[in-house]
Scaffold this active site. Structure first.
Site, PDB file in Angstrom:
ATOM      1  N   GLU A   1       0.834  -1.205   0.000  1.00 14.18           N
ATOM      2  CA  GLU A   1       0.000   0.000   0.000  1.00 14.18           C
ATOM      3  C   GLU A   1       0.869   1.255   0.000  1.00 14.18           C
ATOM      4  OE1 GLU A   1      -2.880  -0.537   3.177  1.00 14.18           O
ATOM      5  OE2 GLU A   1      -3.945  -2.051   1.997  1.00 14.18           O
TER       6      GLU A   1
ATOM      7  N   GLU B   1      -1.415 -10.081  -5.959  1.00  8.12           N
ATOM      8  CA  GLU B   1      -1.382 -10.871  -7.193  1.00  8.12           C
ATOM      9  C   GLU B   1      -0.536 -10.178  -8.259  1.00  8.12           C
ATOM     10  OE1 GLU B   1      -3.911  -9.932  -5.385  1.00  8.12           O
ATOM     11  OE2 GLU B   1      -5.566 -11.365  -5.419  1.00  8.12           O
TER      12      GLU B   1
HETATM   13  N1  THU Z   1      -5.892  -6.748  -2.095  1.00  6.20           N
HETATM   14  C1  THU Z   1      -5.012  -7.613  -2.685  1.00  6.20           C
HETATM   15  O1  THU Z   1      -3.794  -7.471  -2.553  1.00  6.20           O
HETATM   16  N2  THU Z   1      -5.517  -8.624  -3.410  1.00  6.20           N
HETATM   17  C2  THU Z   1      -6.830  -8.952  -3.485  1.00  6.20           C
HETATM   18  O2  THU Z   1      -7.156  -9.952  -4.074  1.00  6.20           O
HETATM   19  C3  THU Z   1      -7.838  -8.104  -2.842  1.00  6.20           C
HETATM   20  C4  THU Z   1      -7.327  -6.850  -2.230  1.00  6.20           C
HETATM   21  C5  THU Z   1      -5.357  -5.679  -1.264  1.00  6.20           C
HETATM   22  C6  THU Z   1      -5.417  -4.301  -1.835  1.00  6.20           C
HETATM   23  C7  THU Z   1      -5.352  -3.469  -0.569  1.00  6.20           C
HETATM   24  O3  THU Z   1      -4.004  -3.329  -0.179  1.00  6.20           O
HETATM   25  C8  THU Z   1      -6.069  -4.319   0.473  1.00  6.20           C
HETATM   26  O4  THU Z   1      -6.053  -5.632  -0.040  1.00  6.20           O
HETATM   27  C9  THU Z   1      -7.484  -3.880   0.768  1.00  6.20           C
HETATM   28  O5  THU Z   1      -8.207  -3.750  -0.410  1.00  6.20           O
END
Ligand code: THU
Length: 140
Positions: free
Chosen positions: A48, A59
């Site tokens: 993030e 992913e």
């Molecule tokens: N996120 C992922 O990394 N992969 C997913 O399949 C769903 C969401 C992350 C993005 C963000 O950092 C956090 O999860 C909340 O949305």
């Protein structure tokens, strides 16, 4: 042919990567382990950013890691995720990640494994998660 042992190895690789998730804003930690055609496993975590849209999903971190290492065809991905790194539910990939993965696989063969533990998972093909998808062949 995808084997049980490969599935377990992918899920375990995702669990090893999970502590490296950087999610100070959402508190939702995600890790992915992507199996290349060569047999190599590439991991990724969500990263993030204080400027929220600059963040990256686990992913796509795994995919960018793999492509940067020279791998361009993939067989499967295991995904785990949960609030504060506690895995209680199945973490489904977002739409952008589904499309990103579509670029580098046969969607009818590529497996997406949503895991809670090594033997508690949901397995779908990418085609099931992203039907009638748009891919490289459409631009030929
Ligand atoms: N996120 C992922 O990394 N992969 C997913 O399949 C769903 C969401 C992350 C993005 C963000 O950092 C956090 O999860 C909340 O949305």
């Amino acid at each position: 042919m995808f084997q049980d042992i490969q599935r377990s190895a992918l899920i375990e690789a995702a669990f090893r990567a999970l502590p490296r998730a950087y999610a100070p804003y959402s508190g939702f930690h995600v890790a992915a382990a992507l199996l290349g055609e060569s047999g190599t496993v590439y991991t990724g975590v969500n990263v993030e950013n204080a400027s929220f849209p600059a963040g990256t999903c686990a992913e796509r971190s795994a995919l960018n890691h793999a492509v940067s290492e020279g791998e361009k065809n993939f067989r499967a991905i295991a995904i785990i995720g949960g609030k504060h790194g506690k895995i209680t539910t199945y973490c489904a990939p977002c739409g952008v990640c589904r499309q990103a993965l579509r670029e580098f696989c046969d969607p009818k063969e590529f497996l997406v494994i949503l895991a809670r533990t090594s033997d508690d998972y949901i397995e779908k093909t990418l085609d099931e998660l992203l039907p009638m998808s748009f891919g490289p062949d459409d631009l030929v």
